[in-house]
Design a protein around this motif. Structure first.
Motif, PDB file in Angstrom:
ATOM      1  N   THR A  85       0.849  -1.185   0.000  1.00 64.75           N
ATOM      2  CA  THR A  85       0.000   0.000   0.000  1.00 64.75           C
ATOM      3  C   THR A  85       0.884   1.233   0.000  1.00 64.75           C
ATOM      4  O   THR A  85       1.738   1.384   0.868  1.00 64.75           O
ATOM      5  N   TYR A  86       0.685   2.083  -1.005  1.00 60.74           N
ATOM      6  CA  TYR A  86       1.349   3.376  -1.066  1.00 60.74           C
ATOM      7  C   TYR A  86       0.304   4.438  -0.731  1.00 60.74           C
ATOM      8  O   TYR A  86      -0.686   4.568  -1.448  1.00 60.74           O
ATOM      9  N   ASP A  87       0.506   5.169   0.346  1.00 67.87           N
ATOM     10  CA  ASP A  87      -0.322   6.332   0.644  1.00 67.87           C
ATOM     11  C   ASP A  87       0.530   7.558   0.354  1.00 67.87           C
ATOM     12  O   ASP A  87       1.627   7.698   0.905  1.00 67.87           O
ATOM     13  N   LEU A  88       0.033   8.444  -0.506  1.00 60.51           N
ATOM     14  CA  LEU A  88       0.762   9.649  -0.908  1.00 60.51           C
ATOM     15  C   LEU A  88       0.103  10.856  -0.259  1.00 60.51           C
ATOM     16  O   LEU A  88      -1.071  11.124  -0.506  1.00 60.51           O
ATOM     17  N   GLN A  89       0.862  11.541   0.576  1.00 58.97           N
ATOM     18  CA  GLN A  89       0.349  12.706   1.287  1.00 58.97           C
ATOM     19  C   GLN A  89       1.093  13.954   0.816  1.00 58.97           C
ATOM     20  O   GLN A  89       2.319  13.926   0.685  1.00 58.97           O
ATOM     21  N   PRO A  90       0.353  15.053   0.594  1.00 61.26           N
ATOM     22  CA  PRO A  90       1.044  16.297   0.219  1.00 61.26           C
ATOM     23  C   PRO A  90       1.819  16.844   1.412  1.00 61.26           C
ATOM     24  O   PRO A  90       1.394  16.713   2.564  1.00 61.26           O
ATOM     25  N   THR A  91       2.977  17.428   1.124  1.00 65.55           N
ATOM     26  CA  THR A  91       3.783  18.101   2.142  1.00 65.55           C
ATOM     27  C   THR A  91       4.075  19.511   1.643  1.00 65.55           C
ATOM     28  O   THR A  91       3.767  19.846   0.489  1.00 65.55           O
ATOM     29  N   ALA A  92       4.696  20.320   2.476  1.00 64.96           N
ATOM     30  CA  ALA A  92       5.027  21.691   2.083  1.00 64.96           C
ATOM     31  C   ALA A  92       5.941  21.719   0.860  1.00 64.96           C
ATOM     32  O   ALA A  92       5.852  22.631   0.037  1.00 64.96           O
ATOM     33  N   ASN A  93       6.805  20.701   0.722  1.00 63.19           N
ATOM     34  CA  ASN A  93       7.774  20.683  -0.375  1.00 63.19           C
ATOM     35  C   ASN A  93       7.501  19.632  -1.439  1.00 63.19           C
ATOM     36  O   ASN A  93       8.308  19.469  -2.350  1.00 63.19           O
ATOM     37  N   GLY A  94       6.412  18.882  -1.315  1.00 71.12           N
ATOM     38  CA  GLY A  94       6.161  17.840  -2.306  1.00 71.12           C
ATOM     39  C   GLY A  94       5.227  16.766  -1.801  1.00 71.12           C
ATOM     40  O   GLY A  94       4.073  17.030  -1.505  1.00 71.12           O
ATOM     41  N   THR A  95       5.774  15.548  -1.652  1.00 70.01           N
ATOM     42  CA  THR A  95       4.949  14.382  -1.349  1.00 70.01           C
ATOM     43  C   THR A  95       5.653  13.468  -0.358  1.00 70.01           C
ATOM     44  O   THR A  95       6.848  13.230  -0.478  1.00 70.01           O
ATOM     45  N   ARG A  96       4.881  12.943   0.567  1.00 69.14           N
ATOM     46  CA  ARG A  96       5.365  11.896   1.475  1.00 69.14           C
ATOM     47  C   ARG A  96       4.692  10.588   1.065  1.00 69.14           C
ATOM     48  O   ARG A  96       3.474  10.521   0.943  1.00 69.14           O
ATOM     49  N   ILE A  97       5.508   9.571   0.848  1.00 68.05           N
ATOM     50  CA  ILE A  97       4.988   8.222   0.635  1.00 68.05           C
ATOM     51  C   ILE A  97       5.073   7.491   1.970  1.00 68.05           C
ATOM     52  O   ILE A  97       6.136   7.446   2.596  1.00 68.05           O
ATOM     53  N   ILE A  98       3.966   6.917   2.379  1.00 71.74           N
ATOM     54  CA  ILE A  98       3.959   5.978   3.499  1.00 71.74           C
ATOM     55  C   ILE A  98       3.629   4.627   2.876  1.00 71.74           C
ATOM     56  O   ILE A  98       2.515   4.402   2.403  1.00 71.74           O
ATOM     57  N   LEU A  99       4.628   3.773   2.835  1.00 74.88           N
ATOM     58  CA  LEU A  99       4.475   2.457   2.238  1.00 74.88           C
ATOM     59  C   LEU A  99       4.276   1.432   3.350  1.00 74.88           C
ATOM     60  O   LEU A  99       5.033   1.425   4.324  1.00 74.88           O
ATOM     61  N   THR A 100       3.281   0.602   3.186  1.00 71.87           N
ATOM     62  CA  THR A 100       3.070  -0.525   4.084  1.00 71.87           C
ATOM     63  C   THR A 100       3.088  -1.787   3.237  1.00 71.87           C
ATOM     64  O   THR A 100       2.275  -1.939   2.323  1.00 71.87           O
ATOM     65  N   HIS A 101       4.045  -2.659   3.510  1.00 71.04           N
ATOM     66  CA  HIS A 101       4.152  -3.935   2.802  1.00 71.04           C
ATOM     67  C   HIS A 101       3.832  -5.005   3.838  1.00 71.04           C
ATOM     68  O   HIS A 101       4.603  -5.225   4.771  1.00 71.04           O
ATOM     69  N   ALA A 102       2.679  -5.637   3.683  1.00 72.65           N
ATOM     70  CA  ALA A 102       2.131  -6.497   4.740  1.00 72.65           C
ATOM     71  C   ALA A 102       1.948  -7.939   4.284  1.00 72.65           C
ATOM     72  O   ALA A 102       1.741  -8.215   3.102  1.00 72.65           O
ATOM     73  N   GLY A 103       2.019  -8.833   5.276  1.00 68.43           N
ATOM     74  CA  GLY A 103       1.717 -10.235   5.039  1.00 68.43           C
ATOM     75  C   GLY A 103       2.916 -11.155   4.994  1.00 68.43           C
ATOM     76  O   GLY A 103       2.822 -12.280   4.514  1.00 68.43           O
ATOM     77  N   PHE A 104       4.048 -10.721   5.528  1.00 73.23           N
ATOM     78  CA  PHE A 104       5.247 -11.564   5.503  1.00 73.23           C
ATOM     79  C   PHE A 104       5.133 -12.709   6.512  1.00 73.23           C
ATOM     80  O   PHE A 104       4.683 -12.504   7.634  1.00 73.23           O
ATOM     81  N   PRO A 105       5.611 -13.887   6.124  1.00 73.76           N
ATOM     82  CA  PRO A 105       5.526 -15.037   7.027  1.00 73.76           C
ATOM     83  C   PRO A 105       6.642 -15.103   8.066  1.00 73.76           C
ATOM     84  O   PRO A 105       6.540 -15.856   9.028  1.00 73.76           O
ATOM     85  N   SER A 106       7.721 -14.309   7.876  1.00 72.66           N
ATOM     86  CA  SER A 106       8.839 -14.362   8.826  1.00 72.66           C
ATOM     87  C   SER A 106       9.437 -12.978   9.011  1.00 72.66           C
ATOM     88  O   SER A 106       9.354 -12.120   8.111  1.00 72.66           O
ATOM     89  N   GLN A 107      10.066 -12.769  10.158  1.00 73.28           N
ATOM     90  CA  GLN A 107      10.732 -11.489  10.420  1.00 73.28           C
ATOM     91  C   GLN A 107      11.875 -11.263   9.445  1.00 73.28           C
ATOM     92  O   GLN A 107      12.101 -10.144   8.977  1.00 73.28           O
ATOM     93  N   GLU A 108      12.601 -12.320   9.097  1.00 72.14           N
ATOM     94  CA  GLU A 108      13.725 -12.202   8.166  1.00 72.14           C
ATOM     95  C   GLU A 108      13.261 -11.685   6.805  1.00 72.14           C
ATOM     96  O   GLU A 108      13.867 -10.767   6.235  1.00 72.14           O
ATOM     97  N   THR A 109      12.188 -12.239   6.281  1.00 72.34           N
ATOM     98  CA  THR A 109      11.653 -11.798   4.997  1.00 72.34           C
ATOM     99  C   THR A 109      11.149 -10.366   5.082  1.00 72.34           C
ATOM    100  O   THR A 109      11.386  -9.552   4.187  1.00 72.34           O
ATOM    101  N   CYS A 110      10.480 -10.033   6.163  1.00 74.45           N
ATOM    102  CA  CYS A 110       9.982  -8.679   6.383  1.00 74.45           C
ATOM    103  C   CYS A 110      11.140  -7.676   6.416  1.00 74.45           C
ATOM    104  O   CYS A 110      11.099  -6.646   5.735  1.00 74.45           O
ATOM    105  N   ASP A 111      12.169  -7.977   7.192  1.00 75.10           N
ATOM    106  CA  ASP A 111      13.321  -7.075   7.314  1.00 75.10           C
ATOM    107  C   ASP A 111      14.042  -6.892   5.986  1.00 75.10           C
ATOM    108  O   ASP A 111      14.438  -5.779   5.633  1.00 75.10           O
ATOM    109  N   ALA A 112      14.217  -7.966   5.222  1.00 72.60           N
ATOM    110  CA  ALA A 112      14.892  -7.877   3.932  1.00 72.60           C
ATOM    111  C   ALA A 112      14.106  -6.987   2.974  1.00 72.60           C
ATOM    112  O   ALA A 112      14.688  -6.174   2.246  1.00 72.60           O
ATOM    113  N   ASN A 113      12.793  -7.106   2.989  1.00 71.63           N
ATOM    114  CA  ASN A 113      11.974  -6.272   2.114  1.00 71.63           C
ATOM    115  C   ASN A 113      11.972  -4.817   2.561  1.00 71.63           C
ATOM    116  O   ASN A 113      11.998  -3.910   1.727  1.00 71.63           O
TER     117      ASN A 113
END
Length: 142
Positions: free
Chosen positions: A97-125
């Protein structure tokens, strides 16, 4: 009882409009920034960017070819993009999920990548997204 799937959250501020950032997230421009040198090098991308549309990417990862694919769930240009992420040959998919929010100078992306089966896979991503967002910042001149 199974543990809850894990998620990586990565935020980046860019000196570009939401429209420009959205275009970089949802076009073959991905091949110019979706990278982690030595680990993940996206060389091709195609997609039908609409709810229910699909996307596909391929490249070289750790010296071996890979293919990713997924389906777009939400396409709310220029503020939100949600799609599945599936490494072909793996038994699970995740959701980006990419949420794009306007900022004073442009755009903030808040990315949420969800559903990993292990902490190792989550951390690598998470590390991969951080590295890719550095390349996106350079591409957009931020």
């Amino acid at each position: 009882m199974h543990p809850e799937p894990l998620e990586a959250v990565v935020t980046v501020d860019l000196d570009a409009t939401r429209e420009r950032v959205f275009r970089a997230l949802a076009s073959d421009e991905i091949t110019r920034w979706w990278v982690r040198p030595g680990f993940f090098d996206t060389r091709e991308w195609s997609g039908d960017v609409r709810a229910g549309g699909t996307w596909r990417a391929s490249g070289i990862g750790r010296g071996n070819p890979y293919t990713l694919d997924g389906e777009f769930f939400e396409v709310e240009q220029p503020r939100r993009l949600v799609h599945t992420w599936h490494l072909v040959g793996m038994p699970f998919s995740t959701t980006v999920t990419y949420d794009l929010q306007p900022t004073a100078n442009g755009t903030r992306i808040i990315l949420t990548h969800a559903g990993f089966p292990s902490q190792e896979t989550c951390d690598a991503n998470r590390i991969g997204w951080e590295t890719s967002f550095e390349a996106l910042r350079a591409l957009l001149g931020s």
